[in-house]
Design an enzyme around this catalytic site. Sequence first.
Site, short mmCIF file in Angstrom:
data_model
loop_
_atom_site.label_atom_id
_atom_site.label_comp_id
_atom_site.label_asym_id
_atom_site.label_seq_id
_atom_site.Cartn_x
_atom_site.Cartn_y
_atom_site.Cartn_z
N ARG A 64 -14.04 2.44 -21.14
CA ARG A 64 -14.47 1.15 -20.60
C ARG A 64 -13.53 0.66 -19.50
NH1 ARG A 64 -15.71 -2.74 -25.82
NH2 ARG A 64 -17.85 -2.09 -26.26
N GLU A 70 1.23 3.80 2.11
CA GLU A 70 1.99 4.12 3.33
C GLU A 70 3.24 3.25 3.42
OE1 GLU A 70 -2.46 4.17 4.55
OE2 GLU A 70 -1.20 3.29 2.99
N CYS A 97 -1.54 -1.28 7.54
CA CYS A 97 -0.64 -0.13 7.42
C CYS A 97 -0.46 0.57 8.77
CB CYS A 97 -1.18 0.85 6.39
SG CYS A 97 -1.07 0.24 4.69
N HIS A 154 -31.44 -0.13 -21.95
CA HIS A 154 -31.29 1.22 -21.39
C HIS A 154 -32.59 1.69 -20.75
CE1 HIS A 154 -27.53 2.52 -23.85
NE2 HIS A 154 -27.20 2.12 -22.65
N GLU A 158 -24.07 -0.64 -22.13
CA GLU A 158 -23.99 -0.19 -23.52
C GLU A 158 -25.25 -0.51 -24.33
OE1 GLU A 158 -20.39 -1.20 -25.51
OE2 GLU A 158 -19.30 0.33 -24.40
N HIS A 217 0.82 -1.20 0.00
CA HIS A 217 0.00 0.00 0.00
C HIS A 217 0.87 1.26 0.00
CE1 HIS A 217 -3.63 -2.36 1.83
NE2 HIS A 217 -3.29 -2.77 0.62
N GLY A 247 -28.85 -2.76 -25.67
CA GLY A 247 -29.48 -1.76 -26.54
C GLY A 247 -30.57 -0.93 -25.90
N ALA A 248 -31.47 -0.47 -26.79
CA ALA A 248 -32.48 0.50 -26.42
C ALA A 248 -33.38 0.01 -25.29
CB ALA A 248 -33.33 0.85 -27.65
N ALA A 261 -24.39 5.56 -28.37
CA ALA A 261 -23.92 6.35 -29.51
C ALA A 261 -25.13 6.58 -30.40
CB ALA A 261 -22.83 5.61 -30.27
#
Length: 352
Positions: A184, A51, A85, A292, A286, A49, A288-289, A155
């Site tokens: 992506r 630290e 840590c 979404h 992504e 990490h 489709g319609a 798009a």
Amino acid sequence: MHEFYMAEAIKQAKLGQGKTFTNPLVGAVIVQNDQIIACGAHLKFGEPHAENNAILSCKSPEKLLNSTLYVTLESCNHHGKQPPCTDLILKSGIKQVVIAQLDPNPLVAGSGKEKLERHGIEVITGILEIEARALNPFYNFYFETGRPFITLKQAVTLDGKLALFKKRTAITGQETSRFVHAERGRYQGILVGSETVLLDNPTLLAADECVFQPSQIVLDRRGRTLARDDLDIFQNQRSPVLVFTEKKVRQSLLPEHVEVIQQDQVSVASVVRELKERKLQSIYVEGGARIHDAFLASGYWDEVISYLSPTLIGGNGTASFTSSREVADVTLVGDLSVEQIGQDIRISGRRC
């Protein structure tokens, strides 16, 4: 001066961009007598990490005594792939720790700060917290809300079309394509519906240089894609494929990188719950319609990104966010951002 040194720690954190996978980006600097004596960052998932790297990089360990550690995220106090840590900080002789953001992960969630204070270390919090939180927006969202951050990406043409009727259609230019593949890589899962897979046969991966490729997620209620072993998602084994379906399928007949998640009823809510349990912090939807629109209707979305192409389709071209759902309200999108990428316009906005 706290802000100056924390800004340096934030710069260090960005060195791990794209390499820490489910872990957050974290940076650290150590200061003694108003001089930075060591820097560190979490550079790769599973490795030390920030630290730890900062403390071990100090060329004069004796200077650590009574020094100040600036760290962008609260130090861990549990055993994982790395030791706590907090233990190393206590052993180092550091006497003050300045933290930008407390960690929302329940494994930490204040326990690191509490342990340091209990052992006599002065802890200051909240320095450049907004800037530090911006390093890990999906990580913070996941642990603060209990589900992945969900982006709806499309798009579209100037007349709001996604494609020619039932035909794979390139909408945006090459510059946007390269940009989207890089975008992506910020997400842990890329999600599409079965219709998109069957019509477009997409490669649901990020740019080649992405260290950790996102999981490929397909919503396929009827299991139509599972009979097509020629599809790219089944041929390309660079990342896991998760297929959500209501159809019973023999897992043994599928490639090893493909997992079928059989549900009595596949819904946006059931899918999001499953992805949350699998610790996916961010999903890039992504389409489709119909997919979404289903996410829009469910309320499980946080950002929408539209890549607007200077083209027209008209006619029976596939329109975005289309389904048979009856709607009575307009959904407002806020925090808008607009930029040009090649010939296209990228418009993003957050759920209000």
